[in-house]
Design an enzyme around this catalytic site. Structure first.
Site, PDB file in Angstrom:
ATOM      1  N   LEU A   1      40.075  53.711  43.425  1.00  0.00           N
ATOM      2  CA  LEU A   1      40.659  53.332  42.133  1.00  0.00           C
ATOM      3  C   LEU A   1      42.179  53.491  42.099  1.00  0.00           C
ATOM      4  O   LEU A   1      42.731  54.436  42.655  1.00  0.00           O
ATOM      5  CB  LEU A   1      40.036  54.184  41.018  1.00  0.00           C
ATOM      6  CG  LEU A   1      38.517  54.077  40.858  1.00  0.00           C
ATOM      7  CD1 LEU A   1      38.043  54.948  39.690  1.00  0.00           C
ATOM      8  CD2 LEU A   1      38.066  52.633  40.656  1.00  0.00           C
TER       9      LEU A   1
ATOM     10  N   HIS B   1      42.583  49.294  38.162  1.00  0.00           N
ATOM     11  CA  HIS B   1      41.248  49.661  37.659  1.00  0.00           C
ATOM     12  C   HIS B   1      41.377  50.508  36.394  1.00  0.00           C
ATOM     13  O   HIS B   1      40.628  50.341  35.430  1.00  0.00           O
ATOM     14  CB  HIS B   1      40.490  50.487  38.700  1.00  0.00           C
ATOM     15  CG  HIS B   1      40.276  49.813  40.014  1.00  0.00           C
ATOM     16  ND1 HIS B   1      40.872  50.240  41.180  1.00  0.00           N
ATOM     17  CD2 HIS B   1      39.519  48.742  40.352  1.00  0.00           C
ATOM     18  CE1 HIS B   1      40.484  49.471  42.181  1.00  0.00           C
ATOM     19  NE2 HIS B   1      39.674  48.553  41.716  1.00  0.00           N
TER      20      HIS B   1
ATOM     21  N   SER C   1      46.315  46.737  44.611  1.00  0.00           N
ATOM     22  CA  SER C   1      45.041  46.392  45.227  1.00  0.00           C
ATOM     23  C   SER C   1      44.626  47.532  46.138  1.00  0.00           C
ATOM     24  O   SER C   1      45.475  48.161  46.784  1.00  0.00           O
ATOM     25  CB  SER C   1      45.197  45.108  46.055  1.00  0.00           C
ATOM     26  OG  SER C   1      44.134  44.981  46.966  1.00  0.00           O
ATOM     27  N   SER C   2      43.330  47.789  46.190  1.00  0.00           N
ATOM     28  CA  SER C   2      42.839  48.835  47.100  1.00  0.00           C
ATOM     29  C   SER C   2      43.246  48.506  48.532  1.00  0.00           C
ATOM     30  O   SER C   2      43.489  49.393  49.342  1.00  0.00           O
ATOM     31  CB  SER C   2      41.315  48.940  47.013  1.00  0.00           C
ATOM     32  OG  SER C   2      40.928  49.130  45.669  1.00  0.00           O
ATOM     33  N   ARG C   3      43.319  47.231  48.842  1.00  0.00           N
ATOM     34  CA  ARG C   3      43.634  46.825  50.219  1.00  0.00           C
ATOM     35  C   ARG C   3      45.104  47.038  50.577  1.00  0.00           C
ATOM     36  O   ARG C   3      45.461  46.931  51.759  1.00  0.00           O
ATOM     37  CB  ARG C   3      43.254  45.358  50.433  1.00  0.00           C
ATOM     38  CG  ARG C   3      41.748  45.120  50.460  1.00  0.00           C
ATOM     39  CD  ARG C   3      41.425  43.674  50.809  1.00  0.00           C
ATOM     40  NE  ARG C   3      40.020  43.451  51.084  1.00  0.00           N
ATOM     41  CZ  ARG C   3      39.139  42.914  50.230  1.00  0.00           C
ATOM     42  NH1 ARG C   3      39.540  42.539  49.028  1.00  0.00           N
ATOM     43  NH2 ARG C   3      37.871  42.731  50.577  1.00  0.00           N
TER      44      ARG C   3
HETATM   45  P1  AMP Z   1      37.838  45.683  42.926  1.00  0.00           P
HETATM   46  O1  AMP Z   1      37.572  47.136  43.023  1.00  0.00           O
HETATM   47  O2  AMP Z   1      38.987  45.227  43.765  1.00  0.00           O
HETATM   48  O3  AMP Z   1      36.601  44.846  43.099  1.00  0.00           O
HETATM   49  O4  AMP Z   1      38.311  45.414  41.444  1.00  0.00           O
HETATM   50  C1  AMP Z   1      37.537  45.828  40.356  1.00  0.00           C
HETATM   51  C2  AMP Z   1      38.130  45.230  39.099  1.00  0.00           C
HETATM   52  O5  AMP Z   1      39.469  45.680  38.952  1.00  0.00           O
HETATM   53  C3  AMP Z   1      38.182  43.702  39.148  1.00  0.00           C
HETATM   54  O6  AMP Z   1      37.852  43.185  37.867  1.00  0.00           O
HETATM   55  C4  AMP Z   1      39.606  43.433  39.510  1.00  0.00           C
HETATM   56  O7  AMP Z   1      40.083  42.186  39.054  1.00  0.00           O
HETATM   57  C5  AMP Z   1      40.313  44.571  38.796  1.00  0.00           C
HETATM   58  N1  AMP Z   1      41.622  44.806  39.408  1.00  0.00           N
HETATM   59  C6  AMP Z   1      41.899  45.021  40.712  1.00  0.00           C
HETATM   60  N2  AMP Z   1      43.224  45.121  40.906  1.00  0.00           N
HETATM   61  C7  AMP Z   1      43.803  44.967  39.680  1.00  0.00           C
HETATM   62  C8  AMP Z   1      45.145  44.972  39.210  1.00  0.00           C
HETATM   63  N3  AMP Z   1      46.179  45.135  40.029  1.00  0.00           N
HETATM   64  N4  AMP Z   1      45.358  44.777  37.892  1.00  0.00           N
HETATM   65  C9  AMP Z   1      44.317  44.589  37.037  1.00  0.00           C
HETATM   66  N5  AMP Z   1      43.029  44.586  37.422  1.00  0.00           N
HETATM   67  C10 AMP Z   1      42.767  44.775  38.730  1.00  0.00           C
END
Ligand code: AMP
Length: 289
Positions: free
Chosen positions: A30, A34, A182-184
Site C-alpha cells: 500500500l 491506495h 504505484s507499487s511497481r
Molecule cells: P493495485 O493495488 O495496484 O491493484 O491498486 C488498487 C487500487 O488502487 C486500484 O483501484 C488502483 O487504481 C488504485 N491506485 C493505485 N495507484 C494509485 C494512485 N497513484 N492514485 C490513486 N489510486 C491508485
C-alpha cells in the site's frame, strides 16, 4: 481492526449488516494512492473493508505475478492506522479452491490500451472482483483513476450486470515530481525514477496542447517524442480515446483519456489523464441511475 484470512469468515461477518460498507480492492504494498481510496471510504461508510490479494488470474504467463511486491505486515499497519475495519488477505487457495468452471470474457473496452497488451488481464480482473463483491457485499467500491481502463470496465461490468454496488473513481495520487504512485515503482532504478517523471509531463503537455488546439492531431506523437527523448523506457502504447467508452474520439466526445504504458527494465508503468475540453477530471462516478 480485524485481519481475515478465510472467505467464509469474511462473509459471515458482513452477512446481516445494514450499515454501509465501503470496499477498496488492492494488490497490496500500500502507498498513498491506495490510502486516498481508503480515506474516502472511511469518510463515506460505516465500515471499510480493504482486500490485499495478488490475483493470479490477471497476470499473463510472462508477467510479474511471482515478483509483484508484497509486504503484508506493513499493509496491515497502514490499514489499521487509517481506520480500516476489516483487512481481507485471502490465500489463493481460499479464493480459488478449485479450478473455475466458468470464463468471464470482457468484450467491451478490452481491445485497447492494457487490454491489447495484456490479453486476458481484464477477464481476470472482473472475475476476481465479482468474487470479491459477492464476498464483501459492498455498498460502494473505490478505484483509482490511475487504472482508467480498469475503472471504465469495472463500472460498465457492474452496470450491465446490475451489481448492487456503487463504483467510485478517485484521482491519481502523484509524487511531487508528478510520477504516479504505484507499487511497481520500487522496481525502478534511481535513474529510471527520474526518467519516469516525463510520463506525466508528456501527458499534461498533451492536455495543454489539446486545450490550445481543441483537436487531437499530433498529441500522441508529441507524447511519444517526449518519452523517447527523455527516457530509456520502451513505449508499449500511447492512446487518446473517449472515456469511459474507450472508443475512438469523435466530434461528440465529451470526456477524453490520454493514456500510456512504458516498459522500464524491471517495471511496466501506466499513467493517464482524463479530461473534458475545459479541465482535468478528478472524480468518476456514474450519474445516470
Ligand atoms: P493495485 O493495488 O495496484 O491493484 O491498486 C488498487 C487500487 O488502487 C486500484 O483501484 C488502483 O487504481 C488504485 N491506485 C493505485 N495507484 C494509485 C494512485 N497513484 N492514485 C490513486 N489510486 C491508485
Amino acid at each position: 481492526m480485524q485481519i481475515i484470512r478465510r472467505v467464509e469468515e469474511m462473509k459471515a461477518i458482513l452477512k446481516d449488516n445494514k450499515e454501509t460498507i465501503g470496499f477498496v480492492p488492492t494488490m497490496g504494498y500500500l502507498h498513498e494512492g491506495h490510502l486516498s481510496l481508503i480515506k474516502e471510504s472511511v469518510k463515506q461508510n460505516t465500515f471499510t473493508v480493504v482486500s490485499v490479494f495478488v490475483n493470479p488470474l490477471q497476470f499473463g504467463p510472462n508477467e510479474d505475478f511471482d515478483t509483484y511486491p508484497r509486504d503484508q505486515e506493513k499493509d496491515a499497519k497502514l490499514a489499521k492506522e487509517h481506520g480500516v475495519d476489516y483487512l481481507f488477505m485471502p490465500e489463493v487457495s481460499s479464493m480459488y479452491p478449485e479450478p473455475l468452471g466458468y470464463d468471464i470474457t470482457v468484450k467491451q473496452g478490452a481491445d485497447v490500451l492494457c487490454g491489447r497488451s495484456r490479453p486476458g488481464h481484464f477477464d481476470g480482473v472482473v472475475t476476481v472482483l465479482l468474487k470479491l463483491f459477492n464476498i464483501v457485499r459492498p455498498t460502494r467500491a473505490y478505484f483509482g483513476m490511475k487504472d482508467a481502463q480498469q475503472l471504465a470496465i469495472v463500472d460498465n461490468f457492474s452496470n450491465q450486470f446490475n451489481l448492487p454496488v456503487e463504483i467510485i473513481g478517485l484521482p491519481t495520487v502523484r509524487a511531487e515530481d508528478g510520477l504516479a504512485l504505484s507499487s511497481r515503482n520500487v522496481y525502478l532504478s534511481e535513474e529510471e525514477k527520474k526518467e519516469a517523471t516525463y510520463l506525466s509531463k508528456a501527458l499534461f503537455n498533451g492536455f495543454k496542447q489539446f486545450q490550445d488546439q481543441h483537436k487531437s492531431g499530433t498529441i500522441i506523437e508529441e507524447v511519444k517524442d517526449t518519452i523517447n527523448q527523455n527516457t530509456n523506457g520502451n513505449i508499449d502504447y500511447v492512446e487518446f480515446l473517449e472515456y469511459p467508452s474507450l472508443k475512438g474520439v469523435s466530434s461528440s466526445t465529451q470526456i477524453f483519456v490520454l493514456a500510456l504504458a512504458v516498459k522500464f527494465e524491471q517495471a511496466r508503468l501506466i499513467d493517464n489523464i482524463i479530461f473534458t475540453k475545459e479541465r482535468i477530471l478528478n472524480r468518476f462516478e456514474r450519474k445516470d441511475d
